[in-house]
Write an enzyme that holds these catalytic residues in place. Sequence first.
Site, PDB file in Angstrom:
ATOM      1  N   LEU A  82      -0.104   7.070 -11.762  1.00 51.40           N
ATOM      2  CA  LEU A  82      -1.036   6.847 -12.873  1.00 51.40           C
ATOM      3  C   LEU A  82      -0.370   6.180 -14.066  1.00 51.40           C
ATOM      4  CD1 LEU A  82      -2.631  10.426 -12.750  1.00 51.40           C
ATOM      5  CD2 LEU A  82      -3.493   8.358 -11.626  1.00 51.40           C
ATOM      6  N   ASP A 100       7.933   1.465  -6.610  1.00 52.36           N
ATOM      7  CA  ASP A 100       8.858   1.552  -5.471  1.00 52.36           C
ATOM      8  C   ASP A 100       9.916   2.626  -5.715  1.00 52.36           C
ATOM      9  OD1 ASP A 100       7.421  -0.635  -4.552  1.00 52.36           O
ATOM     10  OD2 ASP A 100       8.889  -2.082  -5.291  1.00 52.36           O
TER      11      ASP A 100
END
Length: 326
Positions: free
Chosen positions: A223, A256
């Site tokens: 988020l 990532d």
Amino acid sequence: MRIAVTGSIATDHLMAFPGRFVDQLLPDQLEHVSLSFLVDTLQVRRGGVAANIAFGLGGLFLDPLLVGAVGPDFAEYEVWLKEHGVDTGSVYVSSEHQTARFMCMTDQDSNQIAAFYAGAMAEAGRIDLHGVHDRTPLDLVLVSPNDPGAMVRHTEQARELGIDFAADPSQQLARLTGAEVHSLVTGARWLFTNEYESALLRERAGWSHAEVLDRVGTWVTTLGAQGVRIDRKGEPALTVPAVPDVPAQDPTGVGDAFRSGFLAAVSWGMALETAAQLGCAMSALVLATVGSQAYEIRPEPLLATVRAVYGEHAAGLLAPKLERPA
């Protein structure tokens, strides 16, 4: 846990625009956009989603296996990855195409406009996970953005081999069909999206939030500055806040790094909350640098961040795992 990270391996060309993209867009001319942005800086960095995730896992001593396709220009990049704990023995080298290129421009609000040249990535479907698994038995296959056909093939092969898999379709959702999304998601132990991608995934699949949870073990949604939400069928949502007040240099690769920290922690048997906390701490490292592999994982500063944001208990759980093996 032996983790194979399948997906893109690329070189990133990162540019900084000193203004705001929204100020350059004329609402009544959006059907005829023709813009050129004068940028202040250009950074050429190593990247690609799979390589970024594998780099983070390597820095956390997980010995990840990178599975993707590259061009003959990969030699220097390969040395870098090996030096940082990544097994590149299953990387396919194309004789026809160069390694993929990611070209991204970021404005002062951290909005991004990007283009991606697939190059050798288009040949990733030639990689057979059966052969990879024969060489080094796998415990988890992470299917991250890649050539769509390769993503579907590697997901199907993980099922055939009886290996747990994690679905991370992210940037490729815009290109995937509903049937491809169904194939990539159904049966995943872990599903990773950001907030926008979660809505796009539901739209592409034609599923409700509850119907997605019927098909996956755990759905992890990042988020941004609000942290991460973890959903499981029949369980209340778990929300973990992000590390606050990080001096944002470049958002490329932040998600990532989160995946690296999260998967490392769950591979160590940590609870979901602790895994998300480590993921958020890893994200903060990348956000504070330019380039998705420009950060350094040093146990003491990383633990200090965890301790300051999430408490002594969380830091105490992670400390033994973050100590460099003898």
